[in-house]
Enzyme design. Sequence first.
Site, mmCIF file in Angstrom:
data_model
loop_
_atom_site.group_PDB
_atom_site.id
_atom_site.type_symbol
_atom_site.label_atom_id
_atom_site.label_comp_id
_atom_site.label_asym_id
_atom_site.label_seq_id
_atom_site.Cartn_x
_atom_site.Cartn_y
_atom_site.Cartn_z
ATOM 1 C CE1 TYR A 146 -139.613 6.203 23.149
ATOM 2 C CE2 TYR A 146 -137.569 4.640 23.446
ATOM 3 C CZ TYR A 146 -138.825 5.259 23.934
ATOM 4 O OH TYR A 146 -139.403 4.663 25.187
ATOM 5 C CB ILE A 147 -133.743 8.623 22.723
ATOM 6 C CG1 ILE A 147 -134.321 7.388 23.105
ATOM 7 C CG2 ILE A 147 -133.214 9.673 23.948
ATOM 8 C CD1 ILE A 147 -132.906 6.379 23.474
ATOM 9 C CG ASP A 167 -125.307 10.685 6.817
ATOM 10 O OD1 ASP A 167 -125.632 9.382 6.491
ATOM 11 O OD2 ASP A 167 -124.176 10.815 7.601
ATOM 12 C CB SER A 179 -125.882 1.295 24.501
ATOM 13 O OG SER A 179 -126.195 0.298 25.016
ATOM 14 C CB ALA A 180 -126.400 -0.319 29.543
ATOM 15 C CE1 TYR A 200 -126.467 0.882 19.126
ATOM 16 C CE2 TYR A 200 -126.600 -0.785 20.819
ATOM 17 C CZ TYR A 200 -126.557 0.401 20.338
ATOM 18 O OH TYR A 200 -127.336 1.207 20.989
ATOM 19 C CE LYS A 236 -124.762 3.594 20.148
ATOM 20 N NZ LYS A 236 -125.216 4.835 19.828
ATOM 21 C CG ASN A 292 -133.028 -2.135 29.115
ATOM 22 O OD1 ASN A 292 -131.795 -2.315 29.536
ATOM 23 N ND2 ASN A 292 -133.133 -3.086 28.179
HETATM 24 P P1 NAD Z 1 -134.058 5.872 16.647
HETATM 25 O O1 NAD Z 1 -133.515 4.926 15.632
HETATM 26 O O2 NAD Z 1 -135.483 5.959 16.979
HETATM 27 O O3 NAD Z 1 -133.328 7.259 16.478
HETATM 28 C C1 NAD Z 1 -132.150 7.424 15.744
HETATM 29 C C2 NAD Z 1 -132.487 8.555 14.735
HETATM 30 O O4 NAD Z 1 -130.992 8.654 13.952
HETATM 31 C C3 NAD Z 1 -133.422 8.057 13.957
HETATM 32 O O5 NAD Z 1 -134.221 9.106 13.845
HETATM 33 C C4 NAD Z 1 -132.596 7.762 12.345
HETATM 34 O O6 NAD Z 1 -133.346 8.200 11.334
HETATM 35 C C5 NAD Z 1 -131.395 8.749 12.562
HETATM 36 N N1 NAD Z 1 -130.250 8.596 12.079
HETATM 37 C C6 NAD Z 1 -129.467 7.451 12.005
HETATM 38 N N2 NAD Z 1 -128.355 7.413 11.161
HETATM 39 C C7 NAD Z 1 -128.164 8.809 10.841
HETATM 40 C C8 NAD Z 1 -127.375 9.508 10.156
HETATM 41 N N3 NAD Z 1 -126.158 8.842 9.701
HETATM 42 N N4 NAD Z 1 -127.460 10.818 10.078
HETATM 43 C C9 NAD Z 1 -128.558 11.560 10.329
HETATM 44 N N5 NAD Z 1 -129.775 10.619 11.182
HETATM 45 C C10 NAD Z 1 -129.518 9.466 11.440
HETATM 46 O O7 NAD Z 1 -133.260 5.235 18.147
HETATM 47 P P2 NAD Z 1 -133.394 5.744 19.464
HETATM 48 O O8 NAD Z 1 -133.909 4.677 20.250
HETATM 49 O O9 NAD Z 1 -134.019 7.127 19.469
HETATM 50 O O10 NAD Z 1 -131.820 5.811 19.859
HETATM 51 C C11 NAD Z 1 -131.145 6.988 19.871
HETATM 52 C C12 NAD Z 1 -129.601 6.604 20.237
HETATM 53 O O11 NAD Z 1 -129.311 6.214 21.372
HETATM 54 C C13 NAD Z 1 -128.947 5.895 19.186
HETATM 55 O O12 NAD Z 1 -127.512 6.056 19.066
HETATM 56 C C14 NAD Z 1 -129.001 4.333 19.776
HETATM 57 O O13 NAD Z 1 -127.880 3.693 19.607
HETATM 58 C C15 NAD Z 1 -128.820 5.013 21.734
HETATM 59 N N6 NAD Z 1 -129.308 4.073 22.243
HETATM 60 C C16 NAD Z 1 -130.731 3.475 22.272
HETATM 61 C C17 NAD Z 1 -131.257 2.903 23.086
HETATM 62 C C18 NAD Z 1 -132.693 2.174 23.122
HETATM 63 O O14 NAD Z 1 -132.938 1.204 23.751
HETATM 64 N N7 NAD Z 1 -133.587 2.899 22.191
HETATM 65 C C19 NAD Z 1 -130.383 2.174 24.301
HETATM 66 C C20 NAD Z 1 -128.786 2.698 24.275
HETATM 67 C C21 NAD Z 1 -128.490 3.563 23.091
HETATM 68 C C1 UD1 Z 2 -131.287 -4.995 23.738
HETATM 69 C C2 UD1 Z 2 -129.737 -4.693 23.342
HETATM 70 C C3 UD1 Z 2 -128.833 -3.757 23.603
HETATM 71 C C4 UD1 Z 2 -129.486 -2.495 23.470
HETATM 72 C C5 UD1 Z 2 -130.989 -2.469 24.010
HETATM 73 C C6 UD1 Z 2 -131.624 -1.140 23.491
HETATM 74 C C7 UD1 Z 2 -129.455 -7.264 22.676
HETATM 75 C C8 UD1 Z 2 -128.680 -8.473 23.220
HETATM 76 N N1 UD1 Z 2 -129.228 -6.213 23.643
HETATM 77 O O1 UD1 Z 2 -130.936 -4.881 25.012
HETATM 78 O O2 UD1 Z 2 -127.591 -3.827 23.224
HETATM 79 O O3 UD1 Z 2 -128.698 -1.526 23.739
HETATM 80 O O4 UD1 Z 2 -131.546 -3.482 23.505
HETATM 81 O O5 UD1 Z 2 -131.953 -1.046 22.184
HETATM 82 O O6 UD1 Z 2 -129.998 -7.481 21.721
HETATM 83 N N2 UD1 Z 2 -137.380 -10.169 25.683
HETATM 84 C C9 UD1 Z 2 -138.338 -11.084 25.853
HETATM 85 N N3 UD1 Z 2 -139.002 -11.078 24.471
HETATM 86 C C10 UD1 Z 2 -139.078 -10.208 23.537
HETATM 87 C C11 UD1 Z 2 -138.027 -9.092 23.581
HETATM 88 C C12 UD1 Z 2 -137.235 -9.200 24.722
HETATM 89 O O7 UD1 Z 2 -138.279 -11.883 26.206
HETATM 90 O O8 UD1 Z 2 -139.656 -10.274 22.491
HETATM 91 C C13 UD1 Z 2 -136.726 -9.798 26.864
HETATM 92 C C14 UD1 Z 2 -134.860 -9.921 26.795
HETATM 93 O O9 UD1 Z 2 -134.714 -11.414 26.601
HETATM 94 C C15 UD1 Z 2 -134.482 -9.303 27.887
HETATM 95 C C16 UD1 Z 2 -135.588 -8.301 28.478
HETATM 96 O O10 UD1 Z 2 -137.040 -8.777 27.424
HETATM 97 O O11 UD1 Z 2 -134.598 -10.010 29.116
HETATM 98 C C17 UD1 Z 2 -135.218 -6.734 27.480
HETATM 99 O O12 UD1 Z 2 -134.992 -7.113 26.282
HETATM 100 P P1 UD1 Z 2 -134.712 -5.913 25.418
HETATM 101 O O13 UD1 Z 2 -135.712 -4.730 25.275
HETATM 102 O O14 UD1 Z 2 -134.429 -6.500 23.749
HETATM 103 O O15 UD1 Z 2 -133.640 -5.274 25.705
HETATM 104 P P2 UD1 Z 2 -131.929 -5.639 26.110
HETATM 105 O O16 UD1 Z 2 -131.829 -7.058 25.586
HETATM 106 O O17 UD1 Z 2 -131.573 -5.595 27.611
#
Ligand code: NAD
Ligand code: UD1
Length: 334
Positions: free
Chosen positions: A11-12, A58, A124-125, A148, A152, A178
């Site tokens: 995604y990101i 990987d 991540s936060a 998780y 990080k 987020n």
């Molecule tokens: P995502 O799952 O969409 O993307 C992660 C990608 O990494 C995937 O395409 C997966 O196939 C690949 N991957 C996983 N393990 C691997 C490995 N060992 N070798 C090669 N590829 C691998 O997730 P995202 O939302 O794009 O997140 C990207 C990064 O940001 C992650 O590290 C995640 O922890 C961090 N992050 C995401 C969020 C969020 O809300 N999406 C919030 C905070 C931090």
């Molecule tokens: C979650 C993770 C966090 C991760 C982030 C991004 C937890 C406790 N935290 O954060 O570690 O970095 O995702 O992947 O899992 N909510 C609903 N209904 C739903 C889903 C969410 O009410 O079906 C609410 C939650 O209670 C929260 C808000 O929406 O108040 C955001 O939730 P979410 O998108 O899951 O993010 P975080 O909980 O902030």
Amino acid sequence: MNVLLTGGCGYIGSHVAVVLMSAGHEAVLVDNLSNSHQTIVDKVAEIVGRSPAFYQGDVGEVAFVRNIIRRHRIDAVIHLAGFKSVGESVQQPLMYYQNNVCGALGLLQAMEAESISNIVFSSSATIYGDPQYLPVNEAHPKHVINAYGRSKLHIEDMLRDICISRPSLGAVCLRYFNPVGAHQSGLIGDHPRGIPNNLMPYVVQVACGEREFLNVFGADYPTPDGTGVRDYIHVMDLAEGHMAALKYLSSNSGWHAFNLGTGRGYSVLEMIRAFERQSGRTVPYRLVARREGDVACSYADVQAATFELNWKATRSLEDMCSSSWLFQSRLSTE
Ligand code: NAD
Ligand code: UD1
């Protein structure tokens, strides 16, 4: 610049690839496709008008990564690859340490062997835990409560250690709040497998009728409307933050951490209403019990990123909602 993007099909990562390539850089995507599809490479190509290099594999495999670094004369690495489900990490902690921590270890060994000095890491936060004060700045105490979050923090600490051992190295840890939304084309976006854990993908699936209603986890928090408050940031703003971090590393070495958020929080109910306005759909919901591990309120202090990285989120909540809806609408017609 030639940039190795681990997790580049995710995604990101896919949005970071678009931002990098649109700015004239080369993005080399490495992804084992454990949570994504190779078709993303074509979507990125469609948006930017040329194809990024892609390698399936990987990130922890040192020889594999070293080869790619050499072949593409990589200048810097953005490390996004990793597992990200909190619930899954509680069930299978070793899987998270193996993939996230060992993956980063292998990547860092490959970088060291090939003398690559600069890395931007997706943190991540979540590492702040339940905020002791708001807004949360980078000096806030760390309090991880699941594997998780700990994975990080371990990686941040590994980066800190190697920056001490090699003063020429530069590492920027970006602590995302987020991320939501999608590229304005609607071609790439957040498309989780199975039942979404996060709010926005769930809301989108309810709006298009794939799911009946949204469970709002907790309406008794000490927040204005009782529902959880978060700092939602548009994924394109977030992606641009990575470009800013790379630029920062071109003139700064050492270890650094920056929050990436907007500095403003929205409640779950505010998110639902904003999404309804942008999509023209209703999002039925039910108020249910709190989700374990959730915090009431979290939003970022973004001063450090503003002044040091010269970066600021500019896109609105409306942009976040309308782009998510456009992405879902295009998916539904595919
Ligand atoms: P995502 O799952 O969409 O993307 C992660 C990608 O990494 C995937 O395409 C997966 O196939 C690949 N991957 C996983 N393990 C691997 C490995 N060992 N070798 C090669 N590829 C691998 O997730 P995202 O939302 O794009 O997140 C990207 C990064 O940001 C992650 O590290 C995640 O922890 C961090 N992050 C995401 C969020 C969020 O809300 N999406 C919030 C905070 C931090
Ligand atoms: C979650 C993770 C966090 C991760 C982030 C991004 C937890 C406790 N935290 O954060 O570690 O970095 O995702 O992947 O899992 N909510 C609903 N209904 C739903 C889903 C969410 O009410 O079906 C609410 C939650 O209670 C929260 C808000 O929406 O108040 C955001 O939730 P979410 O998108 O899951 O993010 P975080 O909980 O902030």
